[in-house]
Design a protein around this motif. Structure first.
Motif, PDB file in Angstrom:
ATOM      1  N   GLY A  39      -8.497  34.620 -62.752  1.00 40.80           N
ATOM      2  CA  GLY A  39      -8.563  35.711 -63.713  1.00 40.80           C
ATOM      3  C   GLY A  39      -7.525  35.586 -64.818  1.00 40.80           C
ATOM      4  O   GLY A  39      -7.873  35.580 -66.013  1.00 40.80           O
ATOM      5  N   PRO A  40      -6.226  35.480 -64.471  1.00 36.98           N
ATOM      6  CA  PRO A  40      -5.213  35.290 -65.515  1.00 36.98           C
ATOM      7  C   PRO A  40      -5.442  34.037 -66.345  1.00 36.98           C
ATOM      8  O   PRO A  40      -5.186  34.046 -67.554  1.00 36.98           O
ATOM      9  CB  PRO A  40      -3.906  35.202 -64.712  1.00 36.98           C
ATOM     10  N   ARG A  41      -5.920  32.980 -65.704  1.00 39.66           N
ATOM     11  CA  ARG A  41      -6.181  31.749 -66.456  1.00 39.66           C
ATOM     12  C   ARG A  41      -7.298  31.973 -67.471  1.00 39.66           C
ATOM     13  O   ARG A  41      -7.226  31.524 -68.611  1.00 39.66           O
ATOM     14  CB  ARG A  41      -6.537  30.605 -65.509  1.00 39.66           C
ATOM     15  N   ALA A  42      -8.350  32.673 -67.056  1.00 40.45           N
ATOM     16  CA  ALA A  42      -9.451  32.960 -67.974  1.00 40.45           C
ATOM     17  C   ALA A  42      -8.956  33.788 -69.159  1.00 40.45           C
ATOM     18  O   ALA A  42      -9.313  33.520 -70.318  1.00 40.45           O
ATOM     19  CB  ALA A  42     -10.566  33.690 -67.243  1.00 40.45           C
ATOM     20  N   ASP A  43      -8.117  34.791 -68.898  1.00 46.44           N
ATOM     21  CA  ASP A  43      -7.587  35.624 -69.979  1.00 46.44           C
ATOM     22  C   ASP A  43      -6.750  34.798 -70.952  1.00 46.44           C
ATOM     23  O   ASP A  43      -6.818  34.988 -72.174  1.00 46.44           O
ATOM     24  CB  ASP A  43      -6.739  36.754 -69.402  1.00 46.44           C
TER      25      ASP A  43
END
Length: 276
Positions: free
Chosen positions: A133-137
């Motif tokens: 999730g953080p990587r996608a953001d």
């Protein structure tokens, strides 16, 4: 990202029945550069991109990534090795963020991890999946579409859809990034941002290969151009040299007229006049 590795394509030939779509074509896309593959409609660009990505098997020729010969490998193996091609996300009701997060999670489960034991490697894999999730953001912010994160991916504007596909490709941490006509239908604001992003990615050691129909969109972003016509590479070199090559001008003059997007008046797809 994966350790930098250059792409080398040699002598690729693809036939559809009695038609030769690609005829002994070759190119190189070194790490740290933006390489252009340009040619008029029907030149064989998409077919050659399919061969590079492992979606089509050639009748002859080789595809190498660094020291590895990937000629006979499947698309999934090439992706695991570091070749990423932009492609539309799956249809459905997912948001832009969910689409990119799913790609990041999938990569987290399929990539190789260091570790002394299988348990160590599995723990690293689960940690990477939780970080999807953080990587996608972070990737959405980098490609400039964070403001569209909660929009439905299938209903996103054309420029956002193209950049979403790029974000999905970047989640794979590739060493080679392959883009097929990335500026098609893209608003000027996103187009300029994409140019800067591609230059930044190359500066980080990525090998970027951009396939485009027209020369003009890639002149300011590519380090090297390869021009394809009739399935053959007819010119290769620095953009200014390629643009001035008589063979390239002749190839574009020979393109049949196509209809303008602004109406029914025909226009000729080709080179624009250079500034005097």
């Amino acid at each position: 990202m994966a350790a930098p590795a250059g792409l080398q394509v040699s002598g690729v030939t693809v036939r559809f029945g009695g038609l030769t779509a690609v005829d002994g074509a070759g190119l190189t896309a070194p790490p740290g550069t933006v390489t252009g593959l340009v040619g008029p409609d029907g030149a064989g660009k998409t077919t050659l991109c399919d061969v590079i990505a492992g979606l089509r098997r050639p009748a002859a020729g080789t595809v190498r990534l660094g020291d590895a010969d990937l000629t006979g490998s499947a698309a999934r193996e090439r992706a695991r090795r570091g070749i990423a091609r932009t492609s539309p996300g799956p249809a459905g009701a997912r948001t832009v963020r969910e689409t990119v997060r799913a790609a990041a999670a999938r990569h987290a489960l399929t990539r190789e991890y260091p570790g002394r034991t299988a348990r160590d490697r599995w723990r690293r894999r689960l940690d990477a999946r939780r970080d999807a999730g953080p990587r996608a953001d972070a990737i959405l912010a980098r490609v400039g579409i964070a403001e569209y994160a909660e929009r439905c991916a299938r209903a996103a504007p054309p420029g956002v859809a193209l950049l979403t596909a790029l974000a999905r490709a970047l989640t794979a941490e590739p060493s080679v990034l392959l883009l097929d006509e990335p500026w098609a239908g893209m608003p000027a604001r996103h187009a300029r941002a994409l140019e800067v992003l591609l230059r930044d990615l190359a500066a980080e050691g990525l090998a970027v290969l951009v396939a485009e129909r027209e020369l003009e969109p890639v002149l300011g972003v590519c380090d090297v151009l390869h021009v394809l016509d009739g399935g053959r590479v007819i010119a290769a070199g620095a953009p200014a040299e390629v643009r001035a090559d008589p063979r390239v001008r002749d190839a574009y003059r020979a393109v049949t007229t196509c209809r303008s997007t602004a109406g029914d008046a025909p226009r000729r797809a080709g080179l624009q006049r250079a500034p005097s």
